[in-house]
Design a protein around this motif. Structure first.
Motif, mmCIF file in Angstrom:
data_model
loop_
_atom_site.group_PDB
_atom_site.id
_atom_site.type_symbol
_atom_site.label_atom_id
_atom_site.label_comp_id
_atom_site.label_asym_id
_atom_site.label_seq_id
_atom_site.Cartn_x
_atom_site.Cartn_y
_atom_site.Cartn_z
ATOM 1 N N PRO A 1 63.277 -44.656 31.617
ATOM 2 C CA PRO A 1 63.746 -43.508 31.195
ATOM 3 C C PRO A 1 63.151 -42.278 30.643
ATOM 4 C CG PRO A 1 63.704 -45.185 29.503
ATOM 5 C CD PRO A 1 63.160 -45.968 31.038
ATOM 6 N N VAL A 2 63.755 -41.027 30.125
ATOM 7 C CA VAL A 2 63.188 -39.880 30.278
ATOM 8 C C VAL A 2 62.042 -39.732 28.429
ATOM 9 C CG1 VAL A 2 63.307 -37.457 29.819
ATOM 10 C CG2 VAL A 2 64.635 -39.330 31.401
ATOM 11 N N PHE A 3 61.207 -39.513 28.613
ATOM 12 C CA PHE A 3 60.281 -38.889 27.662
ATOM 13 C C PHE A 3 59.767 -37.507 27.586
ATOM 14 C CE2 PHE A 3 59.751 -43.202 29.203
ATOM 15 C CZ PHE A 3 59.387 -44.088 27.991
ATOM 16 N N LEU A 4 59.245 -37.213 26.057
ATOM 17 C CA LEU A 4 58.701 -36.119 25.391
ATOM 18 C C LEU A 4 57.814 -36.302 25.235
ATOM 19 C CD1 LEU A 4 58.791 -33.137 24.878
ATOM 20 C CD2 LEU A 4 59.473 -33.762 22.539
ATOM 21 N N LYS A 5 56.871 -36.011 26.331
ATOM 22 C CA LYS A 5 54.790 -36.305 26.167
ATOM 23 C C LYS A 5 54.502 -35.609 24.976
ATOM 24 C CE LYS A 5 51.130 -36.531 29.668
ATOM 25 N NZ LYS A 5 50.573 -38.120 28.766
ATOM 26 N N LEU A 6 53.484 -35.663 24.231
ATOM 27 C CA LEU A 6 52.560 -35.394 23.747
ATOM 28 C C LEU A 6 51.243 -35.978 23.578
ATOM 29 C CD1 LEU A 6 55.470 -35.102 21.539
ATOM 30 C CD2 LEU A 6 54.437 -32.569 21.025
ATOM 31 N N ASP A 7 51.078 -36.476 23.730
ATOM 32 C CA ASP A 7 50.066 -37.937 23.580
ATOM 33 C C ASP A 7 48.584 -37.249 23.920
ATOM 34 O OD1 ASP A 7 50.864 -38.756 26.130
ATOM 35 O OD2 ASP A 7 51.118 -40.934 25.788
ATOM 36 N N HIS A 8 48.845 -36.233 24.612
ATOM 37 C CA HIS A 8 47.680 -35.459 26.018
ATOM 38 C C HIS A 8 47.273 -34.803 24.679
ATOM 39 C CE1 HIS A 8 51.166 -32.999 26.734
ATOM 40 N NE2 HIS A 8 51.279 -32.678 27.296
ATOM 41 N N LEU A 9 48.101 -33.751 23.837
ATOM 42 C CA LEU A 9 47.823 -33.261 22.982
ATOM 43 C C LEU A 9 46.424 -33.629 22.352
ATOM 44 C CD1 LEU A 9 51.290 -31.117 22.448
ATOM 45 C CD2 LEU A 9 49.242 -30.823 24.467
ATOM 46 N N HIS A 10 45.427 -31.987 21.517
ATOM 47 C CA HIS A 10 44.861 -32.467 20.999
ATOM 48 C C HIS A 10 45.235 -32.417 19.075
ATOM 49 C CE1 HIS A 10 41.195 -31.260 18.129
ATOM 50 N NE2 HIS A 10 40.539 -31.416 18.798
ATOM 51 N N ASP A 11 44.832 -33.242 18.999
ATOM 52 C CA ASP A 11 45.422 -34.026 17.510
ATOM 53 C C ASP A 11 46.065 -32.765 16.040
ATOM 54 O OD1 ASP A 11 45.306 -35.905 14.753
ATOM 55 O OD2 ASP A 11 44.035 -34.688 14.470
ATOM 56 N N GLU A 12 44.797 -31.468 16.103
ATOM 57 C CA GLU A 12 45.482 -29.948 15.471
ATOM 58 C C GLU A 12 46.813 -29.235 16.258
ATOM 59 O OE1 GLU A 12 42.365 -27.286 14.842
ATOM 60 O OE2 GLU A 12 40.842 -28.987 14.282
ATOM 61 N N THR A 13 47.169 -29.576 17.208
ATOM 62 C CA THR A 13 48.269 -29.336 17.716
ATOM 63 C C THR A 13 49.089 -29.432 17.455
ATOM 64 O OG1 THR A 13 46.487 -28.693 19.997
ATOM 65 C CG2 THR A 13 48.675 -28.390 20.377
ATOM 66 N N VAL A 14 49.018 -31.551 17.727
ATOM 67 C CA VAL A 14 50.099 -32.188 17.229
ATOM 68 C C VAL A 14 50.621 -31.897 15.605
ATOM 69 C CG1 VAL A 14 50.731 -34.513 17.301
ATOM 70 C CG2 VAL A 14 49.775 -33.797 19.080
ATOM 71 N N THR A 15 49.803 -32.144 15.229
ATOM 72 C CA THR A 15 49.676 -31.263 13.861
ATOM 73 C C THR A 15 51.109 -30.167 13.098
ATOM 74 O OG1 THR A 15 48.024 -32.699 12.843
ATOM 75 C CG2 THR A 15 48.977 -31.659 11.712
ATOM 76 N N GLU A 16 50.349 -29.543 13.843
ATOM 77 C CA GLU A 16 51.075 -27.931 13.472
ATOM 78 C C GLU A 16 52.427 -28.385 14.619
ATOM 79 O OE1 GLU A 16 49.053 -24.849 16.006
ATOM 80 O OE2 GLU A 16 50.389 -23.472 15.600
ATOM 81 N N ILE A 17 52.860 -28.899 15.854
ATOM 82 C CA ILE A 17 53.734 -29.129 15.864
ATOM 83 C C ILE A 17 55.227 -29.822 14.733
ATOM 84 C CG2 ILE A 17 55.492 -30.702 17.629
ATOM 85 C CD1 ILE A 17 52.904 -29.695 19.634
#
Lengths: 578, 77
Positions: free
Chosen positions: A300-316
C-alpha cells in the motif's frame, strides 16, 4: 430532551444564512456589516461555537494568494489546469483577488499567520506550480474568533435547528426556509428576502472502510443537506461526478497530511519507501496514481516521516495533534505508530461531494448566486473548485454582501402555507409509524450501495444496478422509516439527504460519457478524455419532479492557458530513471 | 419487523467524579457537533447516549473540569 413535541413558530429576517461552520459565520457577519439596519439570522444544526469542518480549527491556509508570492492570474491558471479545464474562471479570479483582504480581516479578528524572521509571510509550496500554503500558529482559535465577531454584530443565532426545505414564492424567488429543532422536533418557518446556503460537503455519502458511519473524512454532520435542499428548490448543481476522494491515514480518515508535513520534508511513498508521485497536492490525477499504487504490487501507500530529525517530527506533531483533527495522536498511539520510527499507512477516502477539494457543488456565479433568484451558496457546497477554508471565508463574504444589498431593495416574498404543511407531513411521517426500519439502517444501506456501485472505477452497468437498488431504499424511506425521538428525526432527515446525493452521484456520473479529473470520474467504459463532446459543465436539476441533466458551456477564459501548460497535472507519476 | 437493541462501546468517557453537570453545566452537550451527549436523569452526569462520534474533541477540550475524554471508536482502532 429528545421527546417529540408539536410546535410551529414563524420569524422573519432580511438575510437568512443556513450553516454556521466556515462560510456561514463570515456571510452573516458581512451581511450585517454591509447593512447594519438589516436583520440577519444564522441557522445551525449543531452549535456555531463548534460546528462544521473547522470545529477544532485549521492548521493553515491551503490556497492563499498573497502579493509578492503569487498573482491572482497565476492561481486561476493553476486551478484551471488542476480541474482539467472545467472551470468558470470569474468566481476563481474574484476569490484570488479578494482572499488577501480576507486574510487581513482574519488577522484583525486575532488569527495569526506564520511569518519568517524578516517579517514576511512564511508561504510554502505544495501545489504543482505556485506557492499558496500559509501556516496558522493559533489556528485552533478560529471558531472562537469568528464567534466573537458574530456576538459583536448581534447576529441572531439559532442553534440546533436543522433546515429541511427552502420556501419559494410563486414567481420562483426564494422566500425563506423551514427548519426543525433537533431536540424537540418543533418547526420554525424563517421568512427571508435572501438566503445563503453554507451547509458544507456531502461527506456522509460513501461508507468508510471501517464500516463506522461517522468515521468519515468530513465532519460527519455534513450529510449533504445543502445539496439536497438546493436541488429540491430547483437550483442547478454542477459537475457532481467530480467526486471528492482524498488520500488519508488508513482507518483514521484524517488528512495525512501533505500541506502540513510536506513542507517539512515528509512525502508519500509506496511500501518500498520510494516516491511515486511528483506532487502531493490533492488533485484527481494525483489520486489516480495513488489508487494505482495501492492496487499494485508495490502497495500500500505510506506517509514517510521517519527520515526527519526528531525536532522536526515534534514540530509536525505539535501542529497535527492540536488542530483540525487532534485525536489523530491517540489513533497512532493505539496502533503503536511513532512518526520517527514507522511510516504511516495511508488509504483513499470514501467518496463525497465537496468543492473545497474538488469541484462538485451547487452552481454559482462570481457573486455566489445560484440559479434560483435570491438564493446563494458558499463554501464546500458551492462549485468554486478547490476552495478550502479561505475560499469558504472569501466567497461567504461575497455572498453576504450581495445578499444584503439585494435584500435592502425588495419586500419580503410571499410563500404558500400549504408548502409548510406538506413539509411538516413529510418530516413527521416516520414519527407516526409504530413499526418500520430505523434511519441508521437506511443510511448504512444507502452508503454501502454507494461504495458497491458508484465509487470509481465507474462502470455503466454497475451504476444502473446501483440506481435500481437505491430506488428500493427510497421506497423504504418513503413508506417504512420509523423514528422514536427528535434526535432520530434529525438522522432520518440526514438519511434522506444522503439518499438524494447518492441519486445525484449516479445520475451525474452516468451523464458524462468520458473520463476526466483522474480518479474522480474514471469511467472504465469511456476511458478517454473527450474534449469534443464534454469540455463543458454538467448540470443536474429537478424539473417537474424529475432529475434532469444538461450541458453548460464553460465561460470564455479570462486567463488564457497555453497548449503546453494544459497537461501539467497529467504528469504526476515519477518516471523510472533509465 | 421488531427492533433489537445491539450493544456497542462508545468512545466518549465521562469521569463522574469530575463532571459537574448536576450543578447545571452542559458545556459538552452544547458543543458536540453530532449532538450525541446527554445528561443522565439517573446520575445527573454527562454521558454518551448515541454512538455517532466523529472523535473531534470539543467536548473534551471545552469541559471546564477535565471530566471528558475522547477515545477512537473501536471499529477504527
Amino acid at each position: 430532551m429528545d421527546e417529540i413535541k408539536d410546535g410551529l413558530a414563524e420569524v422573519a429576517c432580511d438575510v437568512l444564512v443556513i450553516g454556521g461552520g466556515t462560510a456561514g459565520p463570515m456571510a452573516a457577519y458581512k451581511a450585517k456589516v454591509r447593512n447594519p439596519k438589516s436583520r440577519v439570522i444564522l441557522l445551525e444544526k449543531a452549535n456555531v461555537r463548534r460546528s462544521g469542518a473547522i470545529s477544532m480549527g485549521m492548521d493553515g491556509l491551503n490556497n492563499a494568494v498573497i502579493p509578492g508570492y503569487a498573482t491572482p492570474e497565476q492561481y486561476v491558471k493553476e486551478i484551471t489546469i488542476a480541474n482539467d479545464g472545467i472551470v468558470d474562471q470569474a468566481p476563481v479570479l474574484k476569490y484570488a483577488r479578494n482572499c488577501y483582504g480576507i486574510i487581513e480581516e482574519l488577522d484583525r479578528f486575532g488569527i495569526r499567520f506564520q511569518k519568517t524572521e524578516n517579517g514576511d509571510f512564511d508561504v510554502k509550496k505544495v501545489h504543482h506550480l505556485g506557492a499558496y500554503v500559509l501556516p496558522m500558529p493559533n489556528g485552533d482559535t478560529v471558531k472562537k474568533a469568528l464567534y466573537r465577531q458574530l456576538r459583536r454584530e448581534q447576529i441572531l443565532i439559532s442553534n440546533r435547528y436543522m433546515a429541511t426545505r427552502l420556501l419559494t414564492s410563486r414567481d420562483g424567488h426564494v422566500a425563506g426556509a423551514i427548519a426543525v429543532n433537533a431536540r424537540t422536533a418543533e418547526f420554525l418557518v424563517v421568512r427571508a428576502k435572501t438566503v445563503i446556503l453554507c451547509m458544507g460537503a456531502a461527506g456522509r455519502l460513501g461508507l468508510p472502510q471501517s464500516g463506522y458511519l461517522y468515521g468519515t473524512y468530513e465532519n460527519a454532520t455534513n450529510s449533504g443537506d445543502g445539496y439536497a435542499m438546493a436541488y429540491h428548490a430547483g437550483a442547478k448543481l454542477a459537475n457532481l461526478e467530480c467526486y471528492q476522494i482524498n488520500p488519508l491515514i488508513k482507518d483514521y480518515n484524517g488528512p495525512a497530511c501533505a500541506y502540513v508535513a510536506g513542507p517539512f520534508g515528509a512525502y508519500t511513498t509506496n511500501a518500498e519507501g520510494s516516491r511515486f508521485i511528483e506532487c502531493d497536492y490533492w488533485s484527481g490525477q494525483m489520486m489516480q496514481e495513488f489508487y494505482n499504487e495501492l492496487q499494485s504490487g508495490k502497495g500500500p501507500v505510506f506517509l514517510k516521516l521517519d527520515h526527519l530529525h526528531d525536532e522536526t517530527v515534534t514540530e509536525i506533531e505539535t501542529i497535527l495533534h492540536k488542530v483540525e483533527r487532534p485525536s489523530r495522536g491517540r489513533f497512532h498511539e493505539g496502533r503503536g505508530t511513532n512518526y520517527r520510527e514507522k511510516m504511516v499507512e495511508m488509504h483513499i477516502s470514501e467518496i463525497g461531494f465537496c468543492s473545497g477539494h474538488s469541484a462538485s457543488g451547487v452552481f454559482v456565479d462570481d457573486l455566489a448566486r445560484t440559479t434560483v433568484p435570491g438564493l446563494y451558496a458558499a463554501g464546500d457546497m458551492a462549485n468554486v473548485p478547490h476552495n478550502y477554508m479561505l475560499g469558504a471565508f472569501t466567497n461567504g463574504a461575497v455572498a453576504g454582501e450581495d445578499a444584503a444589498d439585494v435584500a435592502s431593495g425588495i419586500d419580503l416574498p410571499e410563500f404558500d402555507m400549504a408548502e409548510v404543511e406538506a413539509e411538516r407531513e413529510r418530516v413527521l411521517a416516520p414519527t407516526r409509524r409504530e413499526d418500520g426500519v430505523p434511519p441508521n439502517q437506511l443510511e448504512y444501506k444507502t452508503r454501502r450501495l454507494v461504495n458497491d456501485y458508484l465509487q470509481p472505477p465507474k462502470v455503466t452497468a454497475k451504476m444502473r444496478l446501483g440506481q435500481l437498488r437505491l430506488e428500493e431504499v427510497r421506497d423504504d424511506l418513503d413508506t417504512n422509516m420509523m423514528v422514536r425521538d427528535a434526535h432520530e428525526l434529525m438522522r432520518s432527515l440526514e438519511a434522506a439527504s444522503i439518499l438524494d446525493c447518492a441519486d445525484m452521484a449516479a445520475a451525474a456520473s452516468l451523464y458524462r460519457e468520458e473520463s476526466r479529473w483522474g480518479l474522480y470520474h474514471n469511467r472504465v467504459d469511456f476511458p478517454d478524455k473527450n474534449d469534443a463532446d464534454w469540455f463543458c459543465h454538467t448540470l443536474l436539476s429537478k424539473k417537474d419532479g424529475r432529475m434532469v441533466a444538461e450541458k453548460r458551456a464553460i465561460e470564455p477564459y479570462l486567463v488564457q492557458i497555453e497548449e503546453h501548460e494544459r497537461s501539467a497535472y497529467d504528469r504526476q507519476r515519477i518516471l523510472k530513471q533509465a | 419487523m421488531p427492533l433489537a437493541s445491539s450493544p456497542t462501546t462508545v468512545p466518549v468517557v465521562v469521569d463522574e467524579a469530575k463532571c459537574i453537570a448536576e450543578k447545571g453545566c452542559t458545556v459538552c452537550v452544547d458543543v458536540c457537533p453530532l449532538d450525541v451527549l446527554r445528561i443522565s436523569e439517573e446520575t445527573g452526569k454527562a454521558y454518551m447516549k448515541y454512538d455517532e462520534c466523529w472523535y473531534c474533541m470539543p467536548c473534551e477540550t471545552d469541559c471546564p473540569t477535565g471530566a471528558v475524554s475522547v477515545n477512537i471508536p473501536y471499529l477504527l482502532r
